[in-house]
Structures are given as C-alpha cells and as structure tokens.
Design a protein around this motif. Structure first.
Motif, PDB file in Angstrom:
ATOM      1  N   VAL A  79       0.910  -1.284   0.019  1.00 15.49           N
ATOM      2  CA  VAL A  79      -0.037  -0.088   0.090  1.00 15.49           C
ATOM      3  C   VAL A  79       0.991   1.339  -0.132  1.00 15.49           C
ATOM      4  O   VAL A  79       0.377   2.203  -0.466  1.00 15.49           O
ATOM      5  N   PHE A  80       2.190   1.223   0.471  1.00 13.17           N
ATOM      6  CA  PHE A  80       3.135   2.251   0.448  1.00 13.17           C
ATOM      7  C   PHE A  80       3.683   2.458  -0.660  1.00 13.17           C
ATOM      8  O   PHE A  80       4.416   3.358  -0.885  1.00 13.17           O
ATOM      9  N   TYR A  81       3.607   1.663  -1.696  1.00 14.04           N
ATOM     10  CA  TYR A  81       4.407   1.533  -2.929  1.00 14.04           C
ATOM     11  C   TYR A  81       3.717   2.378  -4.010  1.00 14.04           C
ATOM     12  O   TYR A  81       4.399   2.398  -5.356  1.00 14.04           O
ATOM     13  N   ASN A  82       2.823   3.302  -3.772  1.00 12.25           N
ATOM     14  CA  ASN A  82       2.258   4.136  -5.055  1.00 12.25           C
ATOM     15  C   ASN A  82       2.870   5.282  -5.208  1.00 12.25           C
ATOM     16  O   ASN A  82       3.350   6.042  -4.289  1.00 12.25           O
ATOM     17  N   SER A  83       2.986   5.940  -6.415  1.00 14.70           N
ATOM     18  CA  SER A  83       3.589   7.233  -6.707  1.00 14.70           C
ATOM     19  C   SER A  83       4.925   7.325  -6.042  1.00 14.70           C
ATOM     20  O   SER A  83       5.417   8.164  -5.425  1.00 14.70           O
ATOM     21  N   VAL A  84       5.789   6.264  -6.466  1.00 16.94           N
ATOM     22  CA  VAL A  84       7.219   6.232  -6.087  1.00 16.94           C
ATOM     23  C   VAL A  84       7.971   6.998  -7.008  1.00 16.94           C
ATOM     24  O   VAL A  84       7.887   6.952  -8.262  1.00 16.94           O
ATOM     25  N   HIS A  85       8.834   7.806  -6.473  1.00 17.82           N
ATOM     26  CA  HIS A  85       9.841   8.550  -7.197  1.00 17.82           C
ATOM     27  C   HIS A  85      11.245   8.315  -7.263  1.00 17.82           C
ATOM     28  O   HIS A  85      12.035   8.683  -8.175  1.00 17.82           O
ATOM     29  N   GLY A  86      11.736   7.450  -6.196  1.00 17.29           N
ATOM     30  CA  GLY A  86      13.089   7.084  -5.954  1.00 17.29           C
ATOM     31  C   GLY A  86      13.323   6.058  -5.111  1.00 17.29           C
ATOM     32  O   GLY A  86      12.177   5.883  -4.256  1.00 17.29           O
ATOM     33  N   LEU A  87      14.197   5.372  -4.959  1.00 20.45           N
ATOM     34  CA  LEU A  87      14.381   4.154  -4.322  1.00 20.45           C
ATOM     35  C   LEU A  87      15.807   4.138  -3.574  1.00 20.45           C
ATOM     36  O   LEU A  87      16.918   4.442  -4.219  1.00 20.45           O
ATOM     37  N   ILE A  88      15.989   3.874  -2.218  1.00 20.31           N
ATOM     38  CA  ILE A  88      17.030   3.712  -1.515  1.00 20.31           C
ATOM     39  C   ILE A  88      16.919   2.283  -1.036  1.00 20.31           C
ATOM     40  O   ILE A  88      16.165   2.014  -0.113  1.00 20.31           O
ATOM     41  N   LEU A  89      17.947   1.505  -1.545  1.00 25.28           N
ATOM     42  CA  LEU A  89      17.965   0.317  -1.003  1.00 25.28           C
ATOM     43  C   LEU A  89      19.060  -0.092   0.089  1.00 25.28           C
ATOM     44  O   LEU A  89      20.154   0.438  -0.407  1.00 25.28           O
ATOM     45  N   VAL A  90      18.519  -0.586   0.887  1.00 26.62           N
ATOM     46  CA  VAL A  90      19.703  -0.685   2.059  1.00 26.62           C
ATOM     47  C   VAL A  90      20.105  -2.027   2.565  1.00 26.62           C
ATOM     48  O   VAL A  90      19.191  -3.054   2.697  1.00 26.62           O
ATOM     49  N   HIS A  91      21.452  -2.151   2.838  1.00 22.45           N
ATOM     50  CA  HIS A  91      21.731  -3.703   3.171  1.00 22.45           C
ATOM     51  C   HIS A  91      22.943  -3.378   4.357  1.00 22.45           C
ATOM     52  O   HIS A  91      23.281  -2.440   4.568  1.00 22.45           O
ATOM     53  N   ASP A  92      22.939  -4.380   5.015  1.00 21.32           N
ATOM     54  CA  ASP A  92      23.959  -4.589   6.104  1.00 21.32           C
ATOM     55  C   ASP A  92      25.413  -5.078   5.671  1.00 21.32           C
ATOM     56  O   ASP A  92      25.388  -6.150   5.043  1.00 21.32           O
ATOM     57  N   LEU A  93      26.391  -4.217   5.722  1.00 24.31           N
ATOM     58  CA  LEU A  93      27.916  -4.807   5.115  1.00 24.31           C
ATOM     59  C   LEU A  93      28.199  -6.059   5.875  1.00 24.31           C
ATOM     60  O   LEU A  93      28.979  -6.827   5.367  1.00 24.31           O
ATOM     61  N   THR A  94      27.931  -6.220   6.907  1.00 21.46           N
ATOM     62  CA  THR A  94      28.264  -7.480   7.758  1.00 21.46           C
ATOM     63  C   THR A  94      27.209  -8.737   7.243  1.00 21.46           C
ATOM     64  O   THR A  94      27.519  -9.814   8.142  1.00 21.46           O
ATOM     65  N   ASN A  95      26.417  -8.448   6.563  1.00 24.06           N
ATOM     66  CA  ASN A  95      25.179  -9.477   6.401  1.00 24.06           C
ATOM     67  C   ASN A  95      25.160  -9.502   4.733  1.00 24.06           C
ATOM     68  O   ASN A  95      24.161  -9.059   4.195  1.00 24.06           O
ATOM     69  N   ARG A  96      25.871 -10.503   4.113  1.00 25.97           N
ATOM     70  CA  ARG A  96      25.794 -10.509   2.454  1.00 25.97           C
ATOM     71  C   ARG A  96      24.311 -10.912   2.343  1.00 25.97           C
ATOM     72  O   ARG A  96      24.059 -10.707   0.906  1.00 25.97           O
TER      73      ARG A  96
END
Length: 232
Positions: A79-96
């Motif tokens: 429900v939060f994915y409407n009208s998206v203009h950009g994405l920041i994808l986040v990962h943990d550098l200690t968790n591949r």
C-alpha cells in the motif's frame, strides 16, 4: 509564498539493516539516539536544495518512507508503493544475505501496481531490467564501522547497484561525519536527490528559471515504461 514541491523516496531493506537510523541521519544530520523497529511505515522529511549554488537552485521536500522489513508484513506493505519517485535500497555490510535480498525488494516494488502486490517471484531476472529503471535508485551499505577492510573488497554475490547503474554508499549511520557536507557520500546522496527531482518534474522546466512555472509530471512509477529513465 509558493508551496514547496516534494518527491517520495522509499527506503527498503531487510529488518535490522539500519534503515531507521539511516533515514534519521539523512533527515536530521545527526544519529538517532534510540532506534526502534519500524512497523508498517515511518516517514521523515528533509529539505533539499536542488542544484545548490546554481541559477537553477530550488528547495524541495524529500519524503523518506522507511518501510518495515518484516516478512510478516509482505502482503500489506505494498500500500506504501504508490507514486514512488525514487528508491534507496539498504543492506548490512556484515550480512551478505541482506545484500542479496535487495533484488527481491526491488522486484517487489516493480511488481506492485495500483497499491496491490501482484506477485513475488522466487527468482529475479536481472536482464529484464538491466540498463534502465523506472526511477532513480541508490544502494547504501550500513554498519561500516563493524566491517573489516578486506570484507569491503569481496566480490558481492549479487550487485544490484552495478546491474542498474546506481551509485553505492558505505557508511556508519551512528556517525554524523558519514554524511558530512562535501564528503563523497554526501555528494552522491545530493546527486541522487537531484535525479529524483528531475525524474519527477520536467527537466527542461527545471532548467528554465525564467520561463513558465508550470511543470509537467510523469505518471506514477508503477505505470511508466522501464525505458523512460536511463542512468548515464
């Protein structure tokens, strides 16, 4: 006084990778004192100066939508994915594994239309989207302070940033110096925000400060052709 225009950016990644701490650092330029688990979605806002220092400079609101990463909410968070203009994808550098899972987060957003998640695939075909994006994307690796130097140079299992031509940032969200003005990470972040604004609003209008105030907008991200936006 004219209303300040805004863009919507999703902050996505597995639970525990530090999305809330990162979002707070970006929005407030200081570490969060007591980070907590995000249930559903938390929204933070940052004022950003588009093309700061040029004749095209203009203030925009950057809405950072921190989406809870629990798999228990997979069927409801679309429900939060409407009208998206950009994405920041986040990962943990200690968790591949959290880095590998970025592909599934990306796929989840792409396969969401009209606020309803259509399907989550077990496999992700990178060639389907390689070389083009529906919207600008930035990949951020957190917990740099807990990562050995050699670990950073390991070949990633699946590099979403490379496949999509997106910038990457490695940082420690508990250290305000990670996004200090003028730092390479800060410059990349600002450049990403500029791309999101240019994607959301007609670039030609943005670069014509003496022309009409009217701006054409792109359709919602879910309905745009993947060939509409290309990274340089």
């Amino acid at each position: 006084m004219a209303a300040i225009e805004k863009v919507k950016i999703l902050v996505l990644g597995d639970s525990g990778v530090g999305k809330s701490s990162l979002t707070h650092l970006i929005a407030h330029s200081e570490p969060i004192s007591n980070p907590s688990w995000t249930i559903g979605c938390s929204v933070d806002v940052k004022l950003h100066e588009y093309r700061e220092g040029t004749q095209y400079q203009k203030t925009y609101f950057i809405e950072l939508w921190d989406i809870g990463g629990s798999s228990n909410h997979r069927n409801t968070r679309s429900v939060f994915y409407n009208s998206v203009h950009g994405l920041i994808l986040v990962h943990d550098l200690t968790n591949r594994k959290s880095q590998q899972n970025l592909r599934y987060w990306l796929h989840e957003v792409i396969n969401t239309e009209g606020g309803k998640n259509k399907q989550i695939y077990d496999e992700f075909d990178s060639e389907q989207f390689a070389g083009s994006t529906l919207f600008p994307m930035l990949v951020i690796g957190t917990k740099l302070d807990m990562t050995g130097e050699n670990r950073l140079h390991e070949k990633p299992v699946l590099d979403v940033a490379q496949e999509w031509g997106a910038d990457k940032i490695y940082l420690n969200s508990r250290d305000s110096r990670s996004l200090a003005p003028g730092s390479s990470s800060s410059v990349k972040l600002s450049r990403f925000f500029d791309k999101v604004i240019e994607m959301r609003y007609n670039t030609k209008e943005l670069l014509n400060p003496y022309g009409s105030d009217k701006r054409r907008t792109f359709p919602a991200a879910s309905s745009m052709s993947p060939k509409l936006y290309h990274n340089d």
